[in-house]
Motif scaffolding. Sequence first.
Motif, PDB file in Angstrom:
ATOM      1  N   ARG A   1       0.825  -1.210   0.000  1.00 60.18           N
ATOM      2  CA  ARG A   1       0.000   0.000   0.000  1.00 60.18           C
ATOM      3  C   ARG A   1       0.859   1.259   0.000  1.00 60.18           C
ATOM      4  O   ARG A   1       0.563   2.237  -0.697  1.00 60.18           O
ATOM      5  CB  ARG A   1      -0.950  -0.030   1.202  1.00 60.18           C
ATOM      6  N   GLU A   2       1.966   1.221   0.762  1.00 58.41           N
ATOM      7  CA  GLU A   2       2.884   2.353   0.780  1.00 58.41           C
ATOM      8  C   GLU A   2       3.526   2.565  -0.589  1.00 58.41           C
ATOM      9  O   GLU A   2       3.681   3.702  -1.054  1.00 58.41           O
ATOM     10  CB  GLU A   2       3.960   2.130   1.844  1.00 58.41           C
TER      11      GLU A   2
ATOM     12  N   GLU B   1       0.969   4.214  -2.904  1.00 61.90           N
ATOM     13  CA  GLU B   1       0.764   5.615  -2.527  1.00 61.90           C
ATOM     14  C   GLU B   1       1.979   6.463  -2.914  1.00 61.90           C
ATOM     15  O   GLU B   1       1.827   7.590  -3.411  1.00 61.90           O
ATOM     16  CB  GLU B   1       0.506   5.712  -1.021  1.00 61.90           C
TER      17      GLU B   1
ATOM     18  N   LEU C   1       2.025   7.056  -6.715  1.00 67.39           N
ATOM     19  CA  LEU C   1       1.030   8.048  -7.137  1.00 67.39           C
ATOM     20  C   LEU C   1       1.428   9.451  -6.709  1.00 67.39           C
ATOM     21  O   LEU C   1       1.152  10.430  -7.421  1.00 67.39           O
ATOM     22  CB  LEU C   1      -0.341   7.683  -6.552  1.00 67.39           C
ATOM     23  N   ALA C   2       2.082   9.548  -5.563  1.00 73.89           N
ATOM     24  CA  ALA C   2       2.509  10.860  -5.066  1.00 73.89           C
ATOM     25  C   ALA C   2       3.872  11.276  -5.618  1.00 73.89           C
ATOM     26  O   ALA C   2       4.349  12.388  -5.340  1.00 73.89           O
ATOM     27  CB  ALA C   2       2.560  10.843  -3.540  1.00 73.89           C
TER      28      ALA C   2
ATOM     29  N   PRO D   1       9.272   5.676  -1.527  1.00 73.15           N
ATOM     30  CA  PRO D   1       8.497   4.937  -0.530  1.00 73.15           C
ATOM     31  C   PRO D   1       9.268   4.793   0.781  1.00 73.15           C
ATOM     32  O   PRO D   1      10.499   4.839   0.803  1.00 73.15           O
ATOM     33  CB  PRO D   1       8.293   3.572  -1.185  1.00 73.15           C
TER      34      PRO D   1
END
Length: 268
Positions: free
Chosen positions: A251-252, A255, A258-259, A263
């Motif tokens: 999940r990290e 995210e 996308l950001a 990570p």
Amino acid sequence: MSTPFVHYSLDNGIVTLRLDRPERRNAIAEVSDCEDLSAALRQAQESRASCIVLTGAGSAFCAGGSLQAIQQRQGIADATDGAVDIRASYRRGVQRAIEALWECELPMIAAINGPAIGLGLDLACLCDIRLASEKASFASSFIRLGLIPGDGGAWILPRIIGLSAASELILTGDSIDPPTAKSLGLVSRVLPAESLLPEALAMAQRIAANPAKTLRLSKRLLREGQQQRLGDVLQLSAAFQALAHETEDHREAVEAALARRAPRFSGR
């Protein structure tokens, strides 16, 4: 008490295992040598490490089984009661170390700093990635001692370089140099001696930068893929992917992607 055959160190998520009998070119002489290697692998797996680098102290990676032990029919070649004892010695010593290497969940890099002969070659072959020094050499030379690859080399080596090339090495006992090893796919890179360990550790860091749980799943999938049919591997892949999807690191990673940021993995 003598020092362990395997020197263990952990730094920044990387375990370095160094075969540490340079006076005998890191040849394996005693069942305890095999037990030390198996114990070091267990210790690494139980740690928070993400990658292992296996190398040798001194001028050799591993010269194989100790010729003195073989001649004296002791240690890894104990023959107190003849063939029955020799078989038992191989099963509880050399072959348990081989099985421990095969079953190890952590990615492993062999930094082959010098000769990798007989059993030493097969130890290297059980690592996932093999880097060689220009000073390395390679031989499956059991036949020249009137022996067979008692450590499983007849199963291991063909999976690395193919049946024809493996048969040539095992049946002739010939030694090959690093460029030949690279041309056969036995090693992926040949490096100057002084660059070998730094390059191996740098590669280990690149591996260790990835999610720890997914690294172990990926390695297991690669291992199983060498033995099973595609359909079976697809089933296993689906199961492992389901586990990976449930990790915090997955999940990290999504995210972060996308950001558009780096990570921050937790190992969970």
